[in-house]
Design a protein around this motif. Sequence first.
Motif, PDB file in Angstrom:
ATOM      1  N   LYS A  11       0.834  -1.204   0.000  1.00  0.00           N
ATOM      2  CA  LYS A  11       0.000   0.000   0.000  1.00  0.00           C
ATOM      3  C   LYS A  11       0.871   1.258   0.000  1.00  0.00           C
ATOM      4  O   LYS A  11       0.591   2.230  -0.705  1.00  0.00           O
ATOM      5  N   LEU A  12       1.936   1.230   0.796  1.00  0.00           N
ATOM      6  CA  LEU A  12       2.860   2.362   0.851  1.00  0.00           C
ATOM      7  C   LEU A  12       3.557   2.570  -0.492  1.00  0.00           C
ATOM      8  O   LEU A  12       3.705   3.714  -0.964  1.00  0.00           O
ATOM      9  N   ILE A  13       3.964   1.470  -1.113  1.00  0.00           N
ATOM     10  CA  ILE A  13       4.647   1.570  -2.410  1.00  0.00           C
ATOM     11  C   ILE A  13       3.691   2.095  -3.481  1.00  0.00           C
ATOM     12  O   ILE A  13       4.075   2.911  -4.338  1.00  0.00           O
ATOM     13  N   PHE A  14       2.451   1.645  -3.454  1.00  0.00           N
ATOM     14  CA  PHE A  14       1.451   2.164  -4.401  1.00  0.00           C
ATOM     15  C   PHE A  14       1.257   3.671  -4.221  1.00  0.00           C
ATOM     16  O   PHE A  14       1.174   4.419  -5.199  1.00  0.00           O
ATOM     17  N   PHE A  44       8.920   1.350 -17.908  1.00  0.00           N
ATOM     18  CA  PHE A  44       8.248   1.694 -16.659  1.00  0.00           C
ATOM     19  C   PHE A  44       7.582   0.457 -16.045  1.00  0.00           C
ATOM     20  O   PHE A  44       7.607   0.277 -14.820  1.00  0.00           O
ATOM     21  N   TYR A  45       6.992  -0.406 -16.881  1.00  0.00           N
ATOM     22  CA  TYR A  45       6.348  -1.609 -16.358  1.00  0.00           C
ATOM     23  C   TYR A  45       7.371  -2.532 -15.706  1.00  0.00           C
ATOM     24  O   TYR A  45       7.097  -3.138 -14.662  1.00  0.00           O
ATOM     25  N   ILE A  46       8.567  -2.630 -16.288  1.00  0.00           N
ATOM     26  CA  ILE A  46       9.622  -3.461 -15.692  1.00  0.00           C
ATOM     27  C   ILE A  46      10.029  -2.898 -14.330  1.00  0.00           C
ATOM     28  O   ILE A  46      10.209  -3.641 -13.356  1.00  0.00           O
ATOM     29  N   THR A  94       9.784  -3.034  -8.235  1.00  0.00           N
ATOM     30  CA  THR A  94       9.574  -2.305  -6.988  1.00  0.00           C
ATOM     31  C   THR A  94       8.300  -2.711  -6.267  1.00  0.00           C
ATOM     32  O   THR A  94       8.303  -2.929  -5.047  1.00  0.00           O
ATOM     33  N   VAL A  95       7.204  -2.835  -6.994  1.00  0.00           N
ATOM     34  CA  VAL A  95       5.913  -3.070  -6.355  1.00  0.00           C
ATOM     35  C   VAL A  95       5.612  -4.559  -6.176  1.00  0.00           C
ATOM     36  O   VAL A  95       5.053  -4.967  -5.147  1.00  0.00           O
ATOM     37  N   GLU A  96       5.973  -5.381  -7.141  1.00  0.00           N
ATOM     38  CA  GLU A  96       5.614  -6.797  -7.093  1.00  0.00           C
ATOM     39  C   GLU A  96       6.727  -7.672  -6.518  1.00  0.00           C
ATOM     40  O   GLU A  96       6.481  -8.522  -5.663  1.00  0.00           O
ATOM     41  N   ILE A  97       7.952  -7.470  -6.980  1.00  0.00           N
ATOM     42  CA  ILE A  97       9.042  -8.359  -6.588  1.00  0.00           C
ATOM     43  C   ILE A  97       9.641  -7.964  -5.242  1.00  0.00           C
ATOM     44  O   ILE A  97       9.989  -8.824  -4.426  1.00  0.00           O
ATOM     45  N   LEU A  98       9.766  -6.654  -4.981  1.00  0.00           N
ATOM     46  CA  LEU A  98      10.394  -6.199  -3.739  1.00  0.00           C
ATOM     47  C   LEU A  98       9.698  -6.718  -2.488  1.00  0.00           C
ATOM     48  O   LEU A  98      10.364  -7.269  -1.599  1.00  0.00           O
ATOM     49  N   PRO A  99       8.362  -6.587  -2.344  1.00  0.00           N
ATOM     50  CA  PRO A  99       7.722  -7.125  -1.128  1.00  0.00           C
ATOM     51  C   PRO A  99       7.899  -8.637  -0.976  1.00  0.00           C
ATOM     52  O   PRO A  99       8.104  -9.130   0.147  1.00  0.00           O
TER      53      PRO A  99
END
Length: 266
Positions: A159-162, A243-245, A250-255
């Motif tokens: 949520k924070l990253i979004f 940008f999608y990469i 950041t949003v999908e792989i990092l968490p």
Amino acid sequence: MPRTDTLFVADSNSCKFIKYEFFPPRSGDVRPVSGIWNSSTVVISSPALVKKESDIENNVVSGVVFVYFIIVIFFLRQIISVTAPLFSTFLRHSNNSKLEEKTGLSYKRNIFFFLSALFLTISIVATVGGELKEIYEIFIPYFFLIIFGILISVWLLRKLIFRLTSWLTQDKHTFSEIERISYNYFILGTSFSFIMIIYKLTTGYMTLEYMLNTLSIVFLATYIMYIFRTFEVIRSHRFSIVFYILYLCTVEILPLSILTNLILAL
């Protein structure tokens, strides 16, 4: 001069304290174990602590599962009313906007999401709780709090990253939409897992291996579907492939990476 010593013998049902007197053996002297039994030997029996703790764990886990089903039954009407609009969003992307426009439906979807998180927590504890206890020697009911806390932490991090991504790109609509879509796919994964697990329970004996494989396959499939849907959303708002990469990293792989490192570090 005789000495007094105590032996502690335990199994899954009972434990015994055996007090006996003996003369210290000489160097190199080997005596049979039957030598401890004599007229002065005292045996004291008591219930095993292991069995008592296991009973408490089973009662707590059963209680948590029972309360969960009571909560599901209490919100069953809301779940049924939002199920059709929710699953229609997987067929057509435009249906997602229709769902969010209705405050009542989005509120019911959020309840469904919370119950799905609880179901995943219970499933993980039921699958690997015994193995985790052997490794970390933690009371099994504590794993409910730990795993649910991890899920909440990952949700807050995403949520924070979004929010940060929306601020950097000056586009609140796109990433708010993706965030809500992620709730829908999480519900999809837990719903199919729940159906398959209940079906297996009603038709035959279910093994832990079956439950683990079901959770892994279903959530992997729904996550791949979610990734394709996020690509569709981002492309529709005219963001580039680069940008999608960056978004995926950041949003999908990092968490997921942080979660994996946290689990491996325990």
